[in-house]
Design an enzyme around this catalytic site. Structure first.
Site, PDB file in Angstrom:
ATOM      1  NE  ARG A  59      85.806 101.002 -70.754  1.00 12.14           N
ATOM      2  CZ  ARG A  59      84.983 100.196 -70.082  1.00 12.14           C
ATOM      3  NH1 ARG A  59      83.972 100.691 -69.433  1.00 12.14           N
ATOM      4  NH2 ARG A  59      85.181  98.895 -70.089  1.00 12.14           N
ATOM      5  CD  GLU A  96      77.405  85.131 -65.629  1.00 12.72           C
ATOM      6  OE1 GLU A  96      77.790  86.149 -66.238  1.00 12.72           O
ATOM      7  OE2 GLU A  96      76.270  84.643 -65.736  1.00 12.72           O
TER       8      GLU A  96
HETATM    9  P1  AMP Z   1      83.044  93.915 -62.080  1.00 15.93           P
HETATM   10  O1  AMP Z   1      84.339  93.218 -61.772  1.00 15.93           O
HETATM   11  O2  AMP Z   1      81.956  92.959 -62.421  1.00 15.93           O
HETATM   12  O3  AMP Z   1      82.648  94.880 -60.976  1.00 15.93           O
HETATM   13  O4  AMP Z   1      83.260  94.740 -63.395  1.00 15.93           O
HETATM   14  C1  AMP Z   1      83.922  95.918 -63.359  1.00 15.93           C
HETATM   15  C2  AMP Z   1      84.789  96.155 -64.571  1.00 15.93           C
HETATM   16  O5  AMP Z   1      84.177  95.730 -65.786  1.00 15.93           O
HETATM   17  C3  AMP Z   1      85.033  97.632 -64.695  1.00 15.93           C
HETATM   18  O6  AMP Z   1      86.418  97.805 -64.955  1.00 15.93           O
HETATM   19  C4  AMP Z   1      84.153  98.082 -65.834  1.00 15.93           C
HETATM   20  O7  AMP Z   1      84.871  98.929 -66.683  1.00 15.93           O
HETATM   21  C5  AMP Z   1      83.715  96.823 -66.554  1.00 15.93           C
HETATM   22  N1  AMP Z   1      82.240  96.680 -66.642  1.00 15.93           N
HETATM   23  C6  AMP Z   1      81.489  95.726 -66.035  1.00 15.93           C
HETATM   24  N2  AMP Z   1      80.197  95.829 -66.358  1.00 15.93           N
HETATM   25  C7  AMP Z   1      80.104  96.889 -67.191  1.00 15.93           C
HETATM   26  C8  AMP Z   1      79.009  97.524 -67.876  1.00 15.93           C
HETATM   27  N3  AMP Z   1      77.756  97.097 -67.779  1.00 15.93           N
HETATM   28  N4  AMP Z   1      79.291  98.602 -68.632  1.00 15.93           N
HETATM   29  C9  AMP Z   1      80.551  99.050 -68.749  1.00 15.93           C
HETATM   30  N5  AMP Z   1      81.619  98.497 -68.141  1.00 15.93           N
HETATM   31  C10 AMP Z   1      81.404  97.420 -67.373  1.00 15.93           C
END
Ligand code: AMP
Length: 171
Positions: A59, A96
């Site tokens: 996205r 995680e």
């Molecule tokens: P993070 O590495 O945990 O910051 O996760 C970020 C990536 O995961 C991004 O590329 C987001 O598109 C996706 N992502 C993580 N959590 C969500 C969520 N609750 N809703 C949508 N996309 C998420």
């Protein structure tokens, strides 16, 4: 901003139980609201001499490529392992449970280039901090990480302490 917020749909328990997925597809379907979203983010960097904008699969590509076009900057794809055809640098980051990796083409960033990272959601910050590591490795000058949505309660900012962050909408 309320109009944009209303077009972000919560999908409970996707892709797994306990996660509330922030679905931006209704926003992408609304031309006016999506244009405003892109314009507000791009305007912030209009005078910042951005050379390249990085989008993270998948996205992130949608938003980052449109913002790159508006900023008259190059667009770089950061992808899951094995998807990019040329020589790559790889960053591995903790999830995680287990680990994940992202790759970038070795010729994507030239030393000293001004780089903007764009993604749809900042959650735990693992993804974005892996990308900032790649920018650093390649000698890029990281200007900011920009997100449409930041999930404040996951404290992703902690992992991005050395990088300025901008998020349009907070939850
Ligand atoms: P993070 O590495 O945990 O910051 O996760 C970020 C990536 O995961 C991004 O590329 C987001 O598109 C996706 N992502 C993580 N959590 C969500 C969520 N609750 N809703 C949508 N996309 C998420």
């Amino acid at each position: 901003m309320e109009e944009i917020r209303k077009l972000i749909r919560d999908i409970p328990d996707f892709p797994k139980e306990g996660i509330i997925f922030k679905d931006i597809t209704p926003l992408l379907l609304d031309p006016k609201a999506y244009q405003t979203t892109i314009d507000v983010i791009a305007d912030r960097y209009m005078d910042k001499h951005i050379d390249v904008v990085i989008g993270v699969e998948a996205r992130g590509f949608v938003m980052a490529s449109t913002i790159a076009y508006k900023l008259n900057a190059g667009f770089i794809m950061v992808r899951k392992p094995g998807k990019l055809p040329y020589k790559t640098h790889k960053a591995t980051y903790q999830l995680e449970y287990g680990a994940d990796s992202l790759e970038i083409h070795q010729d994507a960033i030239k030393p000293g280039q001004r780089v903007l990272i764009v993604d749809d959601v900042l959650a735990t910050g693992g993804t974005a901090s892996a990308v900032t590591g790649l920018v650093e490795l390649m000698g890029g000058d990281l200007v900011e990480c920009a997100f449409l949505i930041e999930l404040d309660f996951l404290n992703g900012k902690e992992k991005l302490k050395d990088c300025p962050i901008f998020s349009l909408i907070h939850y």
